[in-house]
Design a protein around this motif. Structure first.
Motif, PDB file in Angstrom:
ATOM      1  N   ALA A 137     -10.969  76.295-106.708  1.00 18.10           N
ATOM      2  CA  ALA A 137     -12.026  76.907-107.521  1.00 18.10           C
ATOM      3  C   ALA A 137     -12.447  78.270-107.005  1.00 18.10           C
ATOM      4  O   ALA A 137     -12.842  79.139-107.787  1.00 18.10           O
ATOM      5  CB  ALA A 137     -13.243  75.980-107.578  1.00 18.10           C
ATOM      6  N   TYR A 138     -12.382  78.490-105.675  1.00 18.91           N
ATOM      7  CA  TYR A 138     -12.847  79.749-105.105  1.00 18.91           C
ATOM      8  C   TYR A 138     -11.698  80.643-104.648  1.00 18.91           C
ATOM      9  O   TYR A 138     -11.932  81.644-103.978  1.00 18.91           O
ATOM     10  CB  TYR A 138     -13.787  79.487-103.926  1.00 18.91           C
ATOM     11  CG  TYR A 138     -15.180  79.104-104.382  1.00 18.91           C
ATOM     12  CD1 TYR A 138     -16.151  80.071-104.578  1.00 18.91           C
ATOM     13  CD2 TYR A 138     -15.504  77.782-104.634  1.00 18.91           C
ATOM     14  CE1 TYR A 138     -17.418  79.727-105.006  1.00 18.91           C
ATOM     15  CE2 TYR A 138     -16.781  77.425-105.074  1.00 18.91           C
ATOM     16  CZ  TYR A 138     -17.723  78.407-105.253  1.00 18.91           C
ATOM     17  OH  TYR A 138     -18.980  78.060-105.685  1.00 18.91           O
ATOM     18  N   ARG A 197      -9.035  79.598-115.163  1.00 19.53           N
ATOM     19  CA  ARG A 197      -8.035  78.563-114.869  1.00 19.53           C
ATOM     20  C   ARG A 197      -8.327  77.876-113.537  1.00 19.53           C
ATOM     21  O   ARG A 197      -8.255  76.633-113.439  1.00 19.53           O
ATOM     22  CB  ARG A 197      -6.644  79.195-114.832  1.00 19.53           C
ATOM     23  CG  ARG A 197      -5.510  78.213-114.528  1.00 19.53           C
ATOM     24  CD  ARG A 197      -4.157  78.915-114.640  1.00 19.53           C
ATOM     25  NE  ARG A 197      -3.071  78.004-114.315  1.00 19.53           N
ATOM     26  CZ  ARG A 197      -2.599  77.827-113.088  1.00 19.53           C
ATOM     27  NH1 ARG A 197      -3.143  78.497-112.076  1.00 19.53           N
ATOM     28  NH2 ARG A 197      -1.604  76.994-112.861  1.00 19.53           N
ATOM     29  N   SER A 198      -8.665  78.642-112.510  1.00 23.43           N
ATOM     30  CA  SER A 198      -8.935  78.036-111.200  1.00 23.43           C
ATOM     31  C   SER A 198     -10.199  77.184-111.234  1.00 23.43           C
ATOM     32  O   SER A 198     -10.274  76.148-110.563  1.00 23.43           O
ATOM     33  CB  SER A 198      -9.055  79.126-110.128  1.00 23.43           C
ATOM     34  OG  SER A 198     -10.174  79.946-110.369  1.00 23.43           O
ATOM     35  N   ILE A 199     -11.195  77.600-112.019  1.00 25.73           N
ATOM     36  CA  ILE A 199     -12.413  76.795-112.136  1.00 25.73           C
ATOM     37  C   ILE A 199     -12.121  75.470-112.840  1.00 25.73           C
ATOM     38  O   ILE A 199     -12.627  74.409-112.440  1.00 25.73           O
ATOM     39  CB  ILE A 199     -13.506  77.583-112.870  1.00 25.73           C
ATOM     40  CG1 ILE A 199     -14.036  78.702-111.967  1.00 25.73           C
ATOM     41  CG2 ILE A 199     -14.659  76.679-113.300  1.00 25.73           C
ATOM     42  CD1 ILE A 199     -15.056  79.594-112.613  1.00 25.73           C
ATOM     43  N   LEU A 200     -11.290  75.502-113.873  1.00 26.14           N
ATOM     44  CA  LEU A 200     -10.932  74.263-114.567  1.00 26.14           C
ATOM     45  C   LEU A 200     -10.152  73.323-113.648  1.00 26.14           C
ATOM     46  O   LEU A 200     -10.415  72.113-113.609  1.00 26.14           O
ATOM     47  CB  LEU A 200     -10.116  74.579-115.819  1.00 26.14           C
ATOM     48  CG  LEU A 200     -10.873  75.270-116.963  1.00 26.14           C
ATOM     49  CD1 LEU A 200      -9.915  75.648-118.074  1.00 26.14           C
ATOM     50  CD2 LEU A 200     -11.980  74.367-117.498  1.00 26.14           C
ATOM     51  N   LEU A 201      -9.193  73.871-112.902  1.00 23.50           N
ATOM     52  CA  LEU A 201      -8.434  73.037-111.971  1.00 23.50           C
ATOM     53  C   LEU A 201      -9.335  72.515-110.846  1.00 23.50           C
ATOM     54  O   LEU A 201      -9.219  71.362-110.424  1.00 23.50           O
ATOM     55  CB  LEU A 201      -7.268  73.834-111.385  1.00 23.50           C
ATOM     56  CG  LEU A 201      -6.142  74.197-112.361  1.00 23.50           C
ATOM     57  CD1 LEU A 201      -5.113  75.089-111.685  1.00 23.50           C
ATOM     58  CD2 LEU A 201      -5.470  72.930-112.894  1.00 23.50           C
ATOM     59  N   GLY A 202     -10.237  73.371-110.366  1.00 21.19           N
ATOM     60  CA  GLY A 202     -11.182  72.923-109.339  1.00 21.19           C
ATOM     61  C   GLY A 202     -12.112  71.849-109.852  1.00 21.19           C
ATOM     62  O   GLY A 202     -12.476  70.926-109.119  1.00 21.19           O
ATOM     63  N   THR A 203     -12.489  71.933-111.127  1.00 18.57           N
ATOM     64  CA  THR A 203     -13.330  70.903-111.747  1.00 18.57           C
ATOM     65  C   THR A 203     -12.636  69.548-111.722  1.00 18.57           C
ATOM     66  O   THR A 203     -13.231  68.526-111.346  1.00 18.57           O
ATOM     67  CB  THR A 203     -13.647  71.291-113.208  1.00 18.57           C
ATOM     68  OG1 THR A 203     -14.484  72.446-113.197  1.00 18.57           O
ATOM     69  CG2 THR A 203     -14.361  70.160-113.933  1.00 18.57           C
ATOM     70  N   LEU A 204     -11.381  69.542-112.117  1.00 16.06           N
ATOM     71  CA  LEU A 204     -10.624  68.280-112.131  1.00 16.06           C
ATOM     72  C   LEU A 204     -10.478  67.724-110.716  1.00 16.06           C
ATOM     73  O   LEU A 204     -10.588  66.510-110.503  1.00 16.06           O
ATOM     74  CB  LEU A 204      -9.255  68.500-112.767  1.00 16.06           C
ATOM     75  CG  LEU A 204      -9.256  68.867-114.258  1.00 16.06           C
ATOM     76  CD1 LEU A 204      -7.833  69.145-114.743  1.00 16.06           C
ATOM     77  CD2 LEU A 204      -9.886  67.747-115.089  1.00 16.06           C
ATOM     78  N   CYS A 205     -10.245  68.614-109.759  1.00 13.81           N
ATOM     79  CA  CYS A 205     -10.082  68.161-108.379  1.00 13.81           C
ATOM     80  C   CYS A 205     -11.406  67.632-107.825  1.00 13.81           C
ATOM     81  O   CYS A 205     -11.433  66.620-107.120  1.00 13.81           O
ATOM     82  CB  CYS A 205      -9.554  69.312-107.526  1.00 13.81           C
ATOM     83  SG  CYS A 205      -8.774  68.769-105.988  1.00 13.81           S
ATOM     84  N   PHE A 206     -12.513  68.301-108.146  1.00 11.93           N
ATOM     85  CA  PHE A 206     -13.827  67.832-107.699  1.00 11.93           C
ATOM     86  C   PHE A 206     -14.146  66.466-108.308  1.00 11.93           C
ATOM     87  O   PHE A 206     -14.593  65.546-107.608  1.00 11.93           O
ATOM     88  CB  PHE A 206     -14.896  68.843-108.101  1.00 11.93           C
ATOM     89  CG  PHE A 206     -16.305  68.369-107.868  1.00 11.93           C
ATOM     90  CD1 PHE A 206     -16.891  68.433-106.619  1.00 11.93           C
ATOM     91  CD2 PHE A 206     -17.053  67.832-108.919  1.00 11.93           C
ATOM     92  CE1 PHE A 206     -18.187  67.976-106.406  1.00 11.93           C
ATOM     93  CE2 PHE A 206     -18.350  67.377-108.719  1.00 11.93           C
ATOM     94  CZ  PHE A 206     -18.913  67.453-107.460  1.00 11.93           C
TER      95      PHE A 206
END
Length: 375
Positions: free
Chosen positions: A161-162, A168-177
């Motif tokens: 996410a960071y 795109r990175s925020i969406l992937l970070g959301t799924l990972c979180f």
């Protein structure tokens, strides 16, 4: 010791996963582009993000707990349940403060992810301690697996996410979180057994599943409302700065009595945005340029300016103006450097008589920087 038979409501399990995803998206989106805000607004955004992420961890846990069905009546200690929510919010807030008020290095991102992982663990086990008329019995392997899952997955979520702070990175970070939150709960719960306890051990008022459900519904409603609000604005492209077209020059046929001269080239200047106005900054006045996600910050002796150029674009344009790349996130104007400090395999550029912070020099760029400084 006789363990209680436990079953699960699948609909509430699915609902808990949805809550985790919504909370992760809301919290990570609220903390986007904070470097462009004032310190006071940044504090408010960090607090809102911490409430979204920490509240989402708490809501996910207790929505899933409402799905647990046992052959006995059991209750929750209201004080411990509330404390678990506050604990999650405070721990997540600490991690966000590190990310948004300190230099964002790989170590900082990893530490922040580990802190959030510890927040998920603390929230889970403190929340489970609030059970009344039954008690959770854990296994060492289950605790170990939940600890590893929380820390590793949260570090991965924050690295994603960071890393670039793109949509795109925020969406992937959301799924990972969300995966981290759900994994900790379900891994820990799968290895947990419950036994009946005959007496209440109250720390605060006792509340039933129905009362807890009201609180969880209210919290989930707020999280989902914020999720929809952030979702509406998430994919809206930022307003672009209007570009004034260059005037079309009339072509004049050369004659014996007319001399045609070429127009003087326009010198390079750096477009910097402030309050909707684009200011053009002379590169000679710039000490260094620092990357911030897909944008950059331009530092002069008197101010810090926001620039829409990514760091690679800035490097491409400013190389001709004498700037050198000292680090993957920094460009330096050698004429503004007062002294250079060698630190084993890397170094630091310092600037004279200003409040400008020092700029790191990576080992791979050391030779180029020393040559530019005449060392």
């Amino acid at each position: 010791m006789e363990y209680l038979d436990v079953s699960y409501n699948n609909a509430l399990i699915v609902a808990s996963i949805v809550i985790a995803i919504a909370a992760g998206f809301t919290g990570l989106s609220l903390s986007k582009d904070l470097s462009q805000q004032s310190v006071s607004r940044r504090k408010v955004s960090v607090a809102a993000s911490a409430i979204a992420l920490g509240g989402g961890i708490w809501s996910m846990h207790f929505v899933a707990m409402l799905g647990i069905q046992m052959p006995i009546l059991f209750y929750y200690d209201a004080a411990i349940t509330l404390a678990s929510a506050l604990l999650a919010i405070l721990i997540v807030g600490t991690a966000l403060l590190l990310l948004h008020f300190r230099e964002r290095t790989p170590t900082t991102v990893s530490v922040a992810g580990a802190i959030v992982g510890c927040g998920i663990l603390a929230m889970h086990y403190v929340g489970m301690a609030g059970l009344q008329l039954c008690r959770a019995v854990y296994t060492p392997f289950g605790i170990f697996l939940s600890v590893i899952s929380a820390i590793v997955l949260c570090i991965a979520a924050f690295w994603i996410a960071y890393g670039q702070r793109t949509n795109r990175s925020i969406l992937l970070g959301t799924l990972c979180f969300a995966f981290a939150v759900c994994t900790v709960h379900f891994v820990a719960t799968a290895s947990t057994r419950f036994i009946e306890v005959s007496a209440l051990h109250e720390f605060g008022p006792v509340m039933s599943n129905e009362t807890l459900a009201l609180g969880v519904i209210l919290t989930s409603f707020v999280i989902l409302g914020a999720f929809l609000w952030m979702g509406v604005t998430f994919f809206v492209p930022p307003a672009s700065t209007p570009v004034t077209p260059l005037p079309i020059l009339d072509t004049v046929e050369p004659t014996s009595d007319k001399v045609v001269s070429n127009p003087a080239p326009i010198s390079l200047r750096i477009p910097c945005e402030r309050n909707g106005v684009t200011h053009l900054v002379d590169p000679a006045l710039v000490a260094f340029v620092r990357a911030e996600g897909h944008y950059t910050y331009v530092y002069t002796n008197s101010a810090q300016h926001f620039c829409a150029w990514p760091i690679n674009e800035a490097a491409k344009r400013l190389t001709g103006a004498g700037f050198v790349r000292t680090h993957r996130s920094y460009l330096v104007n050698p004429t503004q450097v007062d002294h250079f400090e060698r630190l084993k395999d890397n170094g630091v550029c310092h600037f004279a008589g200003t409040d400008l912070p020092p700029v790191p020099v990576s080992r791979s760029n050391m030779k180029l920087v020393r040559e530019a400084l005449g060392l």
